[in-house]
Design an enzyme around this catalytic site. Structure first.
Site, PDB file in Angstrom:
ATOM      1  N   GLU A  88      43.818  30.499 -35.476  1.00  0.00           N
ATOM      2  CA  GLU A  88      42.695  30.453 -36.431  1.00  0.00           C
ATOM      3  C   GLU A  88      43.288  30.080 -37.787  1.00  0.00           C
ATOM      4  O   GLU A  88      43.776  30.933 -38.524  1.00  0.00           O
ATOM      5  CB  GLU A  88      41.960  31.791 -36.443  1.00  0.00           C
ATOM      6  CG  GLU A  88      41.318  32.099 -35.081  1.00  0.00           C
ATOM      7  CD  GLU A  88      40.662  33.464 -35.004  1.00  0.00           C
ATOM      8  OE1 GLU A  88      40.468  34.109 -36.059  1.00  0.00           O
ATOM      9  OE2 GLU A  88      40.352  33.902 -33.874  1.00  0.00           O
ATOM     10  N   GLU A 282      34.913  35.283 -41.253  1.00  0.00           N
ATOM     11  CA  GLU A 282      34.986  34.213 -40.256  1.00  0.00           C
ATOM     12  C   GLU A 282      34.496  32.943 -40.940  1.00  0.00           C
ATOM     13  O   GLU A 282      33.348  32.869 -41.380  1.00  0.00           O
ATOM     14  CB  GLU A 282      34.109  34.562 -39.057  1.00  0.00           C
ATOM     15  CG  GLU A 282      34.455  35.876 -38.379  1.00  0.00           C
ATOM     16  CD  GLU A 282      35.622  35.758 -37.408  1.00  0.00           C
ATOM     17  OE1 GLU A 282      36.082  34.612 -37.166  1.00  0.00           O
ATOM     18  OE2 GLU A 282      36.072  36.793 -36.884  1.00  0.00           O
TER      19      GLU A 282
END
Length: 446
Positions: A88, A282
């Site tokens: 990520e 996120e």
């Protein structure tokens, strides 16, 4: 901005006209960049490693601020952590761009200048460099999420609700030790795979914290404000439906447990044991988006990243002093109706920081070994607009020591656990090992 505020925010710096590219820098390049920034902006930066990864890579942290090398009384400590999951990668890129923006904007951008003069900002671009180096460039299914031992670092922290007596990974232990070394007040960790701001609790044991499918922390009102500040300053997050395969998040925020239960998470650990309010950001539908998308992602997040740092100035701060004017370490600073699992305590300088929304609050301060507590009601304004929380010192006029000593802080901490009675499933109640772990850790994370 008024001339007085501008005067308050000014300092001295020789600018450096470098330009950071929008691409994925490998670990060696990242280290070289951080060292170059530290050399060229030595008056407002300090570079250090908090530990090493399994494969021996340094976990580099860059501090930015007017007083970068050490904590100053009254200057709150803030941190951003990126790339906890190695695949990520957007947070890793955004934090480097943020460093570039902060260093180049000092003395020319009023917001940046005030942030750096009133806040000590710690940036860990990559918590999992081994995972990053093992990652493949795939939108959602890239390898590299875990560390070199195959462990998800965001399931490896001690958990107050669930027994997870696993061995702590090097990267996790480094962050735990980091929390002991600095009195962090506010934090966010940056992830990918969705576009939403998630806030504690991430877990529950079915106690009174579990309300209508959410696990509600004592500072839930503050957490919602933190999350909404980010989502509403983001270009798209507040829309709540940014990814085709994701659920709809009202206002672009979610309670962590309501989204999905997560034991051993970093944000709960920061909050319960570290006295540091942390949320999880996120930031992209793709975990590893193509490089052409990076400028747009920075544009989406830049204002939100800055606005979130400014929230470290919410509430009230100050010192607890004894009758001789000496700062008192480990004094309990409790807010009425906020029953934190581990009471907030003063640091080695006798300082406390409590993030609170504007309003009237009753604070109770207890000095270890003293019979009488001090209780005061404070009217707290909105501090971020002025880059400073309300400053209020608690000064004890006389010493009234008791014998024996007051209840140890570890016992106070465990007494506030929401341990279930026999009517609940035993699987939902904290194990004896969890309670012992909480008792062991709380006194040291001050």
């Amino acid at each position: 901005m008024s001339s007085l505020t501008l005067f308050f925010c000014l300092g001295s710096l020789v600018s450096w006209g470098s330009s950071l590219e929008f691409r994925y820098y490998n670990t060696v390049e990242l280290e070289d960049y951080l060292k170059a920034v530290n050399r060229n902006y030595s008056s407002i930066t300090h570079l250090y490693s908090i530990g090493k990864s399994v494969e021996g890579r340094d976990l580099w942290v860059l501090i930015l601020g007017k007083y970068p090398t050490k904590h100053k009384i009254g200057i709150p400590e803030f941190k951003y952590v990126g790339n906890m999951h190695g695949n990520e990668v957007v947070g890793r890129v955004l934090l480097l761009q943020l460093i570039e923006h902060l260093t180049q904007g000092y003395l020319s951008d009023p917001v940046v200048t005030c942030l750096l003069n009133t806040t000590r900002i710690h940036i860990l671009p990559s918590m999992n460099p081994d995972g990053f180096e093992a990652s493949t460039r795939n939108c959602l299914y890239s390898q590299g999420r875990f560390n070199k031992h195959g462990v998800d670092l965001n399931r490896n922290f001690p958990d107050v609700f669930t027994q997870n007596d696993m061995e702590r990974e090097l990267e996790v232990q480094a962050v735990m030790d980091w929390l002991k070394s600095e009195p962090f007040v506010l934090s966010a960790n940056l992830h990918g795979g969705a576009v939403v701001a998630s806030y504690p609790y991430d877990n529950s044991n079915g106690g009174e914290e579990l309300q209508r499918g959410s696990s509600i922390a004592p500072d839930n009102d503050v957490f919602i404000h933190l999350a909404k500040t980010y989502s509403f300053n983001h270009k798209r997050m507040r829309n709540g439906n940014n990814c085709y395969d994701s659920q709809i998040f009202k206002d672009g925020i979610t309670n962590g447990y309501s989204w999905y239960p997560l034991p051993g998470g970093m944000q709960d650990y920061n909050y319960v044991w570290g006295q540091c309010l942390e949320i999880t950001l996120e930031l992209s539908c793709c975990k590893y988006p193509p490089e052409k998308d990076l400028p747009g992602l920075w544009d989406d997040n830049k204002d939100a990243l800055l606005a979130y740092i400014q929230l470290v100035h919410l509430g009230v701060k100050g010192q607890v002093l004894n009758s001789n004017g000496t700062p008192v370490e480990n004094a309990l600073v409790e807010v009425k109706d906020k029953n934190n699992l581990c009471p907030f305590k003063t640091n080695r300088n006798g300082e406390y920081y409590r993030l609170l929304l504007p309003g009237n609050y009753t604070l109770k301060v207890t000095i270890p070994g003293q019979k009488e507590a001090m209780t005061e009601t404070l009217s707290i304004p909105y501090g971020p607009d002025k880059y400073s929380a309300l400053t209020h010192n608690f000064v004890f006029k006389r010493n009234t020591y008791s014998s024996p000593d007051v209840t140890p802080s570890a016992e106070i901490c465990t007494s506030k656990l929401k341990i279930q009675d026999s009517s609940h499933s035993p699987a939902l109640a904290p194990s004896h090992l969890t309670v012992l772990l909480l008792m062991a850790l709380c006194p040291f994370l001050l």
